[in-house]
Design a protein around this motif. Structure first.
Motif, PDB file in Angstrom:
ATOM      1  N   SER A  51      30.040  40.285  48.410  1.00  0.00           N
ATOM      2  CA  SER A  51      31.437  40.478  48.038  1.00  0.00           C
ATOM      3  C   SER A  51      31.652  41.898  47.508  1.00  0.00           C
ATOM      4  CB  SER A  51      31.902  39.377  47.087  1.00  0.00           C
ATOM      5  OG  SER A  51      31.874  39.816  45.764  1.00  0.00           O
ATOM      6  N   HIS A  54      32.227  44.564  50.090  1.00  0.00           N
ATOM      7  CA  HIS A  54      33.547  44.572  50.733  1.00  0.00           C
ATOM      8  C   HIS A  54      34.660  44.843  49.732  1.00  0.00           C
ATOM      9  CE1 HIS A  54      32.285  42.994  54.683  1.00  0.00           C
ATOM     10  NE2 HIS A  54      31.294  42.500  53.974  1.00  0.00           N
ATOM     11  N   ASP A  55      34.283  45.247  48.534  1.00  0.00           N
ATOM     12  CA  ASP A  55      35.272  45.365  47.463  1.00  0.00           C
ATOM     13  C   ASP A  55      35.835  46.788  47.415  1.00  0.00           C
ATOM     14  OD1 ASP A  55      36.611  45.535  44.987  1.00  0.00           O
ATOM     15  OD2 ASP A  55      35.395  43.886  44.205  1.00  0.00           O
ATOM     16  N   PRO A  56      37.143  46.939  47.646  1.00  0.00           N
ATOM     17  CA  PRO A  56      37.700  48.296  47.684  1.00  0.00           C
ATOM     18  C   PRO A  56      37.791  48.966  46.307  1.00  0.00           C
ATOM     19  CG  PRO A  56      39.444  46.672  47.977  1.00  0.00           C
ATOM     20  CD  PRO A  56      38.151  45.913  47.932  1.00  0.00           C
TER      21      PRO A  56
ATOM     22  N   GLU B 400      37.317  40.669  53.963  1.00  0.00           N
ATOM     23  CA  GLU B 400      36.608  39.641  53.233  1.00  0.00           C
ATOM     24  C   GLU B 400      37.019  39.625  51.757  1.00  0.00           C
ATOM     25  OE1 GLU B 400      32.633  39.075  54.898  1.00  0.00           O
ATOM     26  OE2 GLU B 400      32.081  39.118  52.767  1.00  0.00           O
ATOM     27  N   PHE B 401      37.202  40.807  51.227  1.00  0.00           N
ATOM     28  CA  PHE B 401      37.622  40.919  49.826  1.00  0.00           C
ATOM     29  C   PHE B 401      38.988  40.266  49.619  1.00  0.00           C
ATOM     30  CE2 PHE B 401      40.177  43.368  46.766  1.00  0.00           C
ATOM     31  CZ  PHE B 401      39.444  43.139  45.610  1.00  0.00           C
ATOM     32  N   TYR B 402      39.887  40.526  50.527  1.00  0.00           N
ATOM     33  CA  TYR B 402      41.238  39.980  50.380  1.00  0.00           C
ATOM     34  C   TYR B 402      41.237  38.474  50.616  1.00  0.00           C
ATOM     35  CZ  TYR B 402      42.533  44.808  50.073  1.00  0.00           C
ATOM     36  OH  TYR B 402      42.620  46.097  49.654  1.00  0.00           O
ATOM     37  N   ARG B 404      38.978  36.515  49.644  1.00  0.00           N
ATOM     38  CA  ARG B 404      38.609  35.923  48.354  1.00  0.00           C
ATOM     39  C   ARG B 404      39.804  35.922  47.408  1.00  0.00           C
ATOM     40  NH1 ARG B 404      33.729  37.950  48.406  1.00  0.00           N
ATOM     41  NH2 ARG B 404      33.203  36.272  49.830  1.00  0.00           N
TER      42      ARG B 404
END
Ligand SMILES: Cc1cc2nc3c(=O)[nH]c(=O)nc-3n(C[C@H](O)[C@H](O)[C@H](O)COP(=O)(O)OP(=O)(O)OC[C@H]3O[C@@H](n4cnc5c(N)ncnc54)[C@H](O)[C@@H]3O)c2cc1C
Lengths: 413, 464
Positions: A51, A54-56, B400-402, B404
């Motif tokens: 996670s 993929h975290d901006p 993927e972040f969004y 979640r």
């Protein structure tokens, strides 16, 4: 090191290089480990790492890293070369990676890697032929190192015979990526790393200049000439991209191949199956990327906002370490994670990272390693480990044996 | 028989029938076998082909990069089934547990899975729809016919409807240098699915690529020549476009006609089922032996207020089929809900578009990464103060972040910085979806809280 040493200290300690996995197990007990003021926040579970990749809110930008106080290497002033795209965020990262990719992979060059298959096969054959009738070979020096070096040289268009020259610059650069060395390093060491990067850049500049005048079918020519929808790279950008590709193009594959051979020798039954069926190399390599990934951890991330994870707030501006090697053996994700099992149904892994920085050369690394292991398995007669564990390289990030001595009864044709 | 024993028997020697031998049907069959189902398995499909993949039909196939005859779905495992291909199911007798098929046969089942998907909505004026040169694109046969005509090549292709399929067809035309006109009733392409803010980007994308895009117009009629070939399309603004190929991309209709009168909760919006894929009958009572999966299913989703959701999404068909198959042969406590977060992708004009969640539910959008002007961005949709969906143009890897965020009901507007946020993205703006009561080409997600059978029942409460 004393028994009270921090967990992170023990992980980076060379004494534990051969088998860091019990330490990783301990690490996973604390989902977000923060051992000392100013130190990194360490994340080690599969899902958390995935996670965060993929975290901006997580930055790879060298400037943010330097602000977080641990990355003397990347400042543009420091080396004269701008950071390569692995140390940049979008949109710059995307632009440079896309331009680089247009001469390397789909959609522009969908077949570039696959078209190298025969060439790669030939290099492998020559190297194994070179073992002659020795009864003992060092898989690293005689095979796993020269193979990817030869390949990346060809792909980029760097003369293979210059290897001893660029080696003197690559080694200190790679060593400087090791968090352990870095912590203990003196100013001299840092200075040498910076100078090496510049020297390597200057050496490549000479080649790029040649290719600008006389383009050939190689990536240096393509990078220098690119005029796609994203425009072109500046000379400095070409150089830092070339430095990145040259180093990343072989330093990791050496370990993947060597870790692979070591693992196979420890699992003779699978080695035997591979000898009979080269096709098995596909799943073997995937499982290897899970079981013994060549990049064990990613220490180059900072967060640009407060991030909450398992009730812990990682404050904005903190450094984050993602321990891929630990995530890959997370029992929450994988059944029987410490077993090497190419037959497991869904082989997923963090071996190539994920998200926008996922390994640029993954397709090439896969193909190289598949060919290498299948051919070693087929041709080595009765191979056996002469030293287990073998001596490891210093580096905790790019982890792999320094030598891998294997006894053989001969080489089959 | 106690449930436990019954399921053991079912797994060992039960009879399972799957109607609809495509993506969902195949994946369900494979899951059944993978989970140890050893009984008899019958696959009924009205198309004469083994299960094949549809997304390439409007992409690689039209580009000539893949043959329409070779988009077979890769097999995950042997399924050892009796295949009845080229035969439609024509009726269902729920009491006798039999499926009637077109050749007059009846196939008994202990468990039935319905995965009959959707079909393309044809051009409503039948005589015009019959003209030579007028196509829809849903099946392999459609693709073969259309591709042949595209190779000719046509002077101009006329696409009715700028949803995903219509836009992909336009993209394939331009890629091969074929002139193309797209007519869309709404003000921009993709608005039904993604709203007007993104629609504007899609419109520019089309125009920059040389598409003659006409928005805010309706096609009033198609005109043929004396030999019965289409030659022109007439538009509501009074204009006429000369064309020799027309592709009707007006969305899809659920394949539920064959269930009329069966008593199942099946209507034009699909077949209602519970979160475990068990179909409802028309009274809203759950059946225990009939399951549904894929485009034809409508199921309640907790992330969207338990409204019934029907999705025309490849990934949903796979995930739902797996859950349905698992539940068909499992006793109560072992069953799993199908709680898939909707995700859809498309590729057109060289751009990868992907969405997660249900954008059309959102009333506001904010660009959290990248920029609309560069056509590389991530946009987040908000609904009542929470994140409900996200869309990306050439930025798939962040989604993927969004996803979640959607799963955890994260607050909207998004208030943290991101690595690639530009000034324009700082504040939410109306997402600008057209009035849902006006038909567009048909979005690929439909939310509806209607009664299961979509029938007009007279409500007569029982007297006490
Ligand atoms: C051109 C095109 C492009 C697409 N692109 C994308 C994309 O990019 N991304 C994405 O997420 N999705 C895309 N989709 C949607 C995706 O293909 C569907 O979601 C998926 O095919 C659904 O699978 P399914 O098995 O539920 O239904 P279907 O694939 O529709 O299969 C249903 C099958 O049942 C058969 N059938 C119907 N009635 C009967 C009957 N009475 N008896 C027997 N058989 C019957 C049908 O003929 C059909 O073979 C695309 C679809 C099309 C047509």
């Amino acid at each position: 090191m004393t028994p009270q040493a921090s967990l992170l200290g023990r992980i980076t300690d060379y004494a534990n290089r051969a088998d860091p996995y019990p330490l990783y197990e301990e690490l996973r007990k604390t989902p977000v480990l923060h051992e000392e003021e100013g130190g990194p926040y360490v994340v080690s579970s599969y899902y958390d790492i995935l996670s965060l990749l993929h975290d901006p809110r997580i930055s790879s930008d060298a400037a943010n890293l330097t602000a977080a106080g641990d990355d003397e290497l990347s400042g543009p002033e420091a080396t004269g070369l701008p950071p390569s795209f692995i140390r940049l965020d979008p949109p710059e990262h995307d632009r440079l990676r896309r331009i680089a990719n247009s001469s390397f992979g789909p959609p522009h060059r969908p077949r570039r890697i696959d078209s190298m298959r025969e060439d790669l096969g030939r290099i492998v054959t020559e190297l194994i032929d070179g073992f002659g009738d020795a009864q003992q070979v060092d898989i690293v020096d005689q095979f796993a190192y020269p193979f990817p070096v030869t390949v990346i040289c060809r792909l980029l268009g760097v003369p293979r015979e210059d290897e001893p020259r660029f080696r003197t610059w690559v080694d200190p650069l790679v060593a400087s990526l090791d968090p352990d060395t870095r912590r203990t390093a003196d100013a001299d060491f840092q200075r040498i790393a910076r100078e090496s990067r510049m020297q390597l850049g200057m050496y490549l500049a000479g080649l790029v200049e040649q290719r600008t005048k006389e383009p050939r079918d190689d990536m240096l020519s393509d990078l220098a000439a690119s005029h796609g929808p994203d425009g072109s790279m500046s000379m400095m950008e070409v150089l830092s991209t070339a430095v990145l590709l040259l180093i990343a193009g072989h330093e990791t594959t050496v370990n993947l191949i060597t870790n692979g051979m070591l693992t196979l020798l420890r699992h003779p039954e699978i080695l035997r199956r591979l000898r009979e069926d080269a096709g098995l190399s596909v799943t073997i390599v995937e499982e290897l990327l899970r079981y013994e990934p060549p990049v064990q951890l990613v220490p180059q991330r900072t967060c640009i906002a407060d991030i909450e994870l398992h009730g812990v707030t990682i404050p904005k501006g903190s450094r984050i370490w993602l321990v891929l090697g630990a995530g890959n053996r997370d029992p929450e994700r994988f059944q029987d994670p410490d077993r090497f099992d190419p037959d497991r149904g869904d082989i997923q892994h963090l071996g190539f990272g994920s998200g926008i920085h996922s390994c640029f050369g993954a397709a090439l690394a896969r193909l190289e390693t598949q060919l290498a292991l299948a051919e070693l398995a087929r041709r080595l007669d009765n191979p056996r480990l002469l030293e287990d564990p073998p001596p490891y390289r210093q580096n905790a990030v790019l982890r792999g044996p320094r030598h891998l001595l294997v006894g053989i009864d001969g080489v089959r044709s | 028989m106690p449930a436990e024993e019954f399921h053991e028997w079912l797994r060992r020697e039960g009879r399972i029938v799957i109607v609809g031998a495509s993506l969902a049907g195949l994946r369900a069959a494979e899951t059944l076998r993978a989970e140890g189902f050893a009984g008899s398995l019958t696959m009924i499909g009205d198309e004469p082909y083994e299960p094949y993949d549809r997304p390439p039909l409007s992409k690689a196939v039209l580009l000539g990069k893949a043959s329409p005859d070779h988009t077979e779905l890769p097999r995950r495992r042997e399924i050892d089934a009796t295949w009845r291909l080229g035969v439609a199911a024509t009726g269902l007798d729920m009491a006798a547990k039999r499926v009637r098929v077109a050749d007059g046969d009846e196939v008994p089942y202990d468990r039935l899975l319905i995965a009959t998907g959707v079909r393309a909505r044809p051009w409503p004026k039948e005589d015009e729809a019959q003209l030579d040169g007028v196509f829809v694109l849903r099946t392999r046969d459609d693709a073969v016919r259309l591709q042949r005509r595209m190779k000719a090549p046509p002077r101009r292709v006329f696409v009715i409807g700028a949803g995903f399929t219509g836009s992909e067809i336009a993209s394939a035309c331009r890629d091969q240098g074929i002139e193309v006109t797209v007519a869309e009733r709404a003000d921009a392409p993709l608005v039904g699915a993604l709203g007007g803010v993104i629609g504007t980007v899609a419109a520019e994308l089309q125009r920059d690529n040389g598409v003659d895009l006409r928005t805010g117009v309706m096609v009033t009629g198609l005109e043929g020549d004396s030999t019965g070939r289409v030659r022109a399309a007439h538009l509501s603004d009074g204009s006429t476009v000369e064309t020799d190929v027309v592709v009707v991309s007006l969305g899809a209709t659920r394949n539920t006609d064959w269930l009329a009168g069966s008593g199942l909760g099946a209507g034009p919006r699909g077949i209602a089922c519970d979160a475990g894929c068990r179909a409802f009958d028309f009274r809203g009572i759950v059946t225990d032996d009939i399951y549904v999966a894929g485009d034809v299913a409508r199921s309640p989703h907790p992330l969207f207020g338990y409204q019934f959701l029907s999705l025309e999404h490849w990934g949903n068909a796979v995930a739902q089929a797996e859950v349905a198959a698992h539940n068909m042969i499992s006793a109560g406590a072992d069953r799993r809900p199908h709680l898939w977060v909707p995700a859809f992708w498309s590729s057109q004009f060289g751009v990868n578009i992907k969405s997660v969640g249900v954008p059309s539910l959102g009333d506001e959008i904010m660009i959290t990464q990248g920029s609309l002007a560069e056509r590389r961005f991530v946009g987040v949709y908000g609904y009542q103060g929470r994140v409900i969906a996200a869309v990306s143009f050439d930025n798939t890897r962040w989604l993927e972040f969004y996803q979640r965020m959607i799963e955890t009901g994260a607050p909207f507007p998004v208030d943290f910085p991101t690595v690639d946020r530009r000034p324009e993205g700082r504040k939410p703006v109306p997402a600008d979806f057209p009035d849902p009561s006006l038909p567009t080409h048909g979005p690929t997600v439909t939310l509806s809280g209607y009664s299961p059978a979509d029938r007009h029942l007279v409500f007569t409460p029982a007297r006490h």
